[in-house]
Design a protein around this motif. Sequence first.
Motif, PDB file in Angstrom:
ATOM      1  N   ASN A  33      53.622  41.814  27.629  1.00 36.77           N
ATOM      2  CA  ASN A  33      52.086  41.090  27.078  1.00 36.77           C
ATOM      3  C   ASN A  33      51.305  41.337  27.904  1.00 36.77           C
ATOM      4  OD1 ASN A  33      52.357  39.086  28.888  1.00 36.77           O
ATOM      5  ND2 ASN A  33      53.729  37.886  27.527  1.00 36.77           N
ATOM      6  N   ALA A  34      50.206  41.026  27.583  1.00 41.94           N
ATOM      7  CA  ALA A  34      48.850  41.201  28.411  1.00 41.94           C
ATOM      8  C   ALA A  34      48.981  40.627  29.625  1.00 41.94           C
ATOM      9  CB  ALA A  34      47.740  40.621  27.670  1.00 41.94           C
ATOM     10  N   SER A  35      49.357  39.203  29.699  1.00 49.80           N
ATOM     11  CA  SER A  35      49.373  38.446  31.059  1.00 49.80           C
ATOM     12  C   SER A  35      50.227  39.104  31.933  1.00 49.80           C
ATOM     13  CB  SER A  35      49.677  37.143  30.894  1.00 49.80           C
ATOM     14  OG  SER A  35      48.947  36.282  30.003  1.00 49.80           O
ATOM     15  N   GLN A  36      51.583  39.573  31.395  1.00 49.92           N
ATOM     16  CA  GLN A  36      52.496  40.090  32.350  1.00 49.92           C
ATOM     17  C   GLN A  36      51.809  41.670  32.762  1.00 49.92           C
ATOM     18  OE1 GLN A  36      55.533  40.496  29.355  1.00 49.92           O
ATOM     19  NE2 GLN A  36      56.684  38.905  30.261  1.00 49.92           N
ATOM     20  N   ALA A  37      51.288  42.375  32.048  1.00 49.60           N
ATOM     21  CA  ALA A  37      50.695  43.627  32.458  1.00 49.60           C
ATOM     22  C   ALA A  37      49.470  43.439  33.427  1.00 49.60           C
ATOM     23  CB  ALA A  37      50.070  44.223  31.182  1.00 49.60           C
ATOM     24  N   PHE A  38      48.823  42.502  33.199  1.00 49.31           N
ATOM     25  CA  PHE A  38      47.554  42.103  34.408  1.00 49.31           C
ATOM     26  C   PHE A  38      48.405  41.779  35.808  1.00 49.31           C
ATOM     27  CE2 PHE A  38      44.647  40.579  30.637  1.00 49.31           C
ATOM     28  CZ  PHE A  38      44.504  41.939  30.434  1.00 49.31           C
ATOM     29  N   GLU A  39      49.356  40.988  35.669  1.00 52.95           N
ATOM     30  CA  GLU A  39      50.029  40.652  36.865  1.00 52.95           C
ATOM     31  C   GLU A  39      50.923  41.863  37.549  1.00 52.95           C
ATOM     32  OE1 GLU A  39      53.594  37.514  38.429  1.00 52.95           O
ATOM     33  OE2 GLU A  39      53.107  37.602  36.448  1.00 52.95           O
ATOM     34  N   LEU A  41      49.980  44.915  37.252  1.00 52.56           N
ATOM     35  CA  LEU A  41      48.811  45.695  37.949  1.00 52.56           C
ATOM     36  C   LEU A  41      48.266  45.047  39.370  1.00 52.56           C
ATOM     37  CD1 LEU A  41      46.870  48.182  37.532  1.00 52.56           C
ATOM     38  CD2 LEU A  41      45.527  46.648  36.536  1.00 52.56           C
ATOM     39  N   GLU A  42      48.095  43.840  39.268  1.00 53.63           N
ATOM     40  CA  GLU A  42      47.408  43.107  40.305  1.00 53.63           C
ATOM     41  C   GLU A  42      48.523  43.145  41.510  1.00 53.63           C
ATOM     42  OE1 GLU A  42      45.274  38.843  41.279  1.00 53.63           O
ATOM     43  OE2 GLU A  42      46.516  39.353  39.358  1.00 53.63           O
ATOM     44  N   THR A  43      49.671  43.101  41.278  1.00 52.86           N
ATOM     45  CA  THR A  43      50.698  43.050  42.328  1.00 52.86           C
ATOM     46  C   THR A  43      51.172  44.439  42.592  1.00 52.86           C
ATOM     47  OG1 THR A  43      52.548  42.709  40.732  1.00 52.86           O
ATOM     48  CG2 THR A  43      51.566  40.603  41.829  1.00 52.86           C
ATOM     49  N   GLY A  44      50.728  45.553  41.947  1.00 54.42           N
ATOM     50  CA  GLY A  44      51.090  46.672  42.472  1.00 54.42           C
ATOM     51  C   GLY A  44      52.568  47.393  41.948  1.00 54.42           C
ATOM     52  N   SER A  53      37.234  49.286  28.017  1.00 51.69           N
ATOM     53  CA  SER A  53      36.152  48.899  29.346  1.00 51.69           C
ATOM     54  C   SER A  53      35.709  47.508  29.671  1.00 51.69           C
ATOM     55  CB  SER A  53      35.126  49.649  29.040  1.00 51.69           C
ATOM     56  OG  SER A  53      34.460  49.222  27.829  1.00 51.69           O
ATOM     57  N   TRP A  54      36.114  46.639  28.923  1.00 55.87           N
ATOM     58  CA  TRP A  54      35.813  45.182  29.176  1.00 55.87           C
ATOM     59  C   TRP A  54      36.447  44.686  30.159  1.00 55.87           C
ATOM     60  CZ3 TRP A  54      39.992  42.453  28.805  1.00 55.87           C
ATOM     61  CH2 TRP A  54      41.193  42.693  27.816  1.00 55.87           C
ATOM     62  N   PHE A  55      37.846  45.324  30.383  1.00 56.91           N
ATOM     63  CA  PHE A  55      38.573  44.619  31.394  1.00 56.91           C
ATOM     64  C   PHE A  55      38.161  45.164  32.965  1.00 56.91           C
ATOM     65  CE2 PHE A  55      42.248  45.758  34.633  1.00 56.91           C
ATOM     66  CZ  PHE A  55      42.791  44.538  34.356  1.00 56.91           C
ATOM     67  N   PHE A  56      37.061  45.933  33.173  1.00 60.21           N
ATOM     68  CA  PHE A  56      36.637  45.973  34.357  1.00 60.21           C
ATOM     69  C   PHE A  56      36.005  44.630  34.905  1.00 60.21           C
ATOM     70  CE2 PHE A  56      36.017  50.596  33.166  1.00 60.21           C
ATOM     71  CZ  PHE A  56      36.654  50.812  34.250  1.00 60.21           C
ATOM     72  N   ASN A  57      35.188  43.874  34.017  1.00 60.14           N
ATOM     73  CA  ASN A  57      34.754  42.583  34.404  1.00 60.14           C
ATOM     74  C   ASN A  57      35.855  41.598  34.702  1.00 60.14           C
ATOM     75  OD1 ASN A  57      32.048  42.971  34.613  1.00 60.14           O
ATOM     76  ND2 ASN A  57      31.635  42.274  32.287  1.00 60.14           N
ATOM     77  N   ASP A  58      36.814  41.785  33.724  1.00 59.08           N
ATOM     78  CA  ASP A  58      37.966  40.956  34.043  1.00 59.08           C
ATOM     79  C   ASP A  58      38.638  41.078  35.288  1.00 59.08           C
ATOM     80  OD1 ASP A  58      37.510  39.736  31.389  1.00 59.08           O
ATOM     81  OD2 ASP A  58      39.769  40.193  30.843  1.00 59.08           O
ATOM     82  N   ALA A  59      38.675  42.301  35.714  1.00 55.59           N
ATOM     83  CA  ALA A  59      39.352  42.700  37.059  1.00 55.59           C
ATOM     84  C   ALA A  59      38.479  42.304  38.131  1.00 55.59           C
ATOM     85  CB  ALA A  59      39.497  44.282  37.055  1.00 55.59           C
ATOM     86  N   ALA A  60      37.215  42.160  38.019  1.00 53.51           N
ATOM     87  CA  ALA A  60      36.345  41.850  39.144  1.00 53.51           C
ATOM     88  C   ALA A  60      36.275  40.142  39.075  1.00 53.51           C
ATOM     89  CB  ALA A  60      34.654  42.100  38.590  1.00 53.51           C
ATOM     90  N   ASP A  66      37.099  46.220  42.677  1.00 55.05           N
ATOM     91  CA  ASP A  66      36.857  47.238  43.687  1.00 55.05           C
ATOM     92  C   ASP A  66      38.225  48.066  44.219  1.00 55.05           C
ATOM     93  OD1 ASP A  66      34.271  47.025  43.728  1.00 55.05           O
ATOM     94  OD2 ASP A  66      34.159  45.715  45.179  1.00 55.05           O
ATOM     95  N   LYS A  67      39.196  47.639  43.504  1.00 52.49           N
ATOM     96  CA  LYS A  67      40.504  48.152  43.924  1.00 52.49           C
ATOM     97  C   LYS A  67      41.141  49.247  42.826  1.00 52.49           C
ATOM     98  CE  LYS A  67      41.962  44.096  46.801  1.00 52.49           C
ATOM     99  NZ  LYS A  67      42.604  43.072  46.957  1.00 52.49           N
ATOM    100  N   ILE A  68      40.357  49.315  41.535  1.00 50.58           N
ATOM    101  CA  ILE A  68      40.921  49.967  40.292  1.00 50.58           C
ATOM    102  C   ILE A  68      39.865  51.113  40.303  1.00 50.58           C
ATOM    103  CG2 ILE A  68      42.186  47.939  39.503  1.00 50.58           C
ATOM    104  CD1 ILE A  68      39.993  47.940  37.547  1.00 50.58           C
ATOM    105  N   GLY A  69      40.575  52.048  39.571  1.00 45.91           N
ATOM    106  CA  GLY A  69      39.638  52.998  39.009  1.00 45.91           C
ATOM    107  C   GLY A  69      40.021  53.316  37.618  1.00 45.91           C
ATOM    108  N   TYR A  70      39.844  54.538  36.996  1.00 44.99           N
ATOM    109  CA  TYR A  70      40.119  54.885  35.837  1.00 44.99           C
ATOM    110  C   TYR A  70      40.353  56.376  35.584  1.00 44.99           C
ATOM    111  CZ  TYR A  70      35.503  56.760  34.770  1.00 44.99           C
ATOM    112  OH  TYR A  70      34.295  57.555  34.926  1.00 44.99           O
TER     113      TYR A  70
END
Length: 209
Positions: A33-39, A41-44, A53-60, A66-70
């Motif tokens: 699910n989305a929460s698991q996917a974000f976690e 990504l965040e933990t590497g 593209s809306w995820f850029f703001n969520d990541a910020a 500044d640790k991700i690209g596309y």
Amino acid sequence: TAKVTDPEYLAAAKKLSEVVSMGLIGKGALNTNASQAFELLETGQAGMLVNGSWFFNDAAVGGYGDKIGYFEYNPFTDAGKEEATHWTKSGGTGAMGGYGVSAKGKYVEYSKKVLISFLEARDIANAELGSLSVRKEPVKPLEPRAESYQAYADSLDKIESTTKYEWALNNQELITGLEDACELLLTGLSTPEEYIADLEERISMALGE
């Protein structure tokens, strides 16, 4: 007039199967699910997240903008054609939608003015928070965008073509068949040839052919 048995579909399935075997899509990606996917990504633990593209703001907001690209290049292109397909994108086109006012209401004109005022205020607020805007009058973000988001924004006018998917198929049996067959291919549980044969049978059954 296209049929799933056309050679182009098999070639595409083979290319997709190839990148899946290289680890582009994790075994549990389609059951996350989305929460698991974000976690992840965040933990590497995941190197890529398929999102809008809306995820850029969520990541910020999460502190790692500044640790991700596309994916600037098409990962499915043939060797030697990387530059030729650099700005040929998959996905990215939106669908028409929005708000409406009932023509049967007592205060139709007043409601339209209120709605327009709301939309304008919302768009300005979103632009101030860094979101991309199609407003004619530019709105400067209150704070600089994250590096990844700004790089994406700067590349938009370079994109030469995108694809458009149909999200509103109304044949539930067909939708289920497509989803099931694609999941088997994307998790490496079926070969491209099996995928095409499976889809051919499912589509025929769903359409009553």
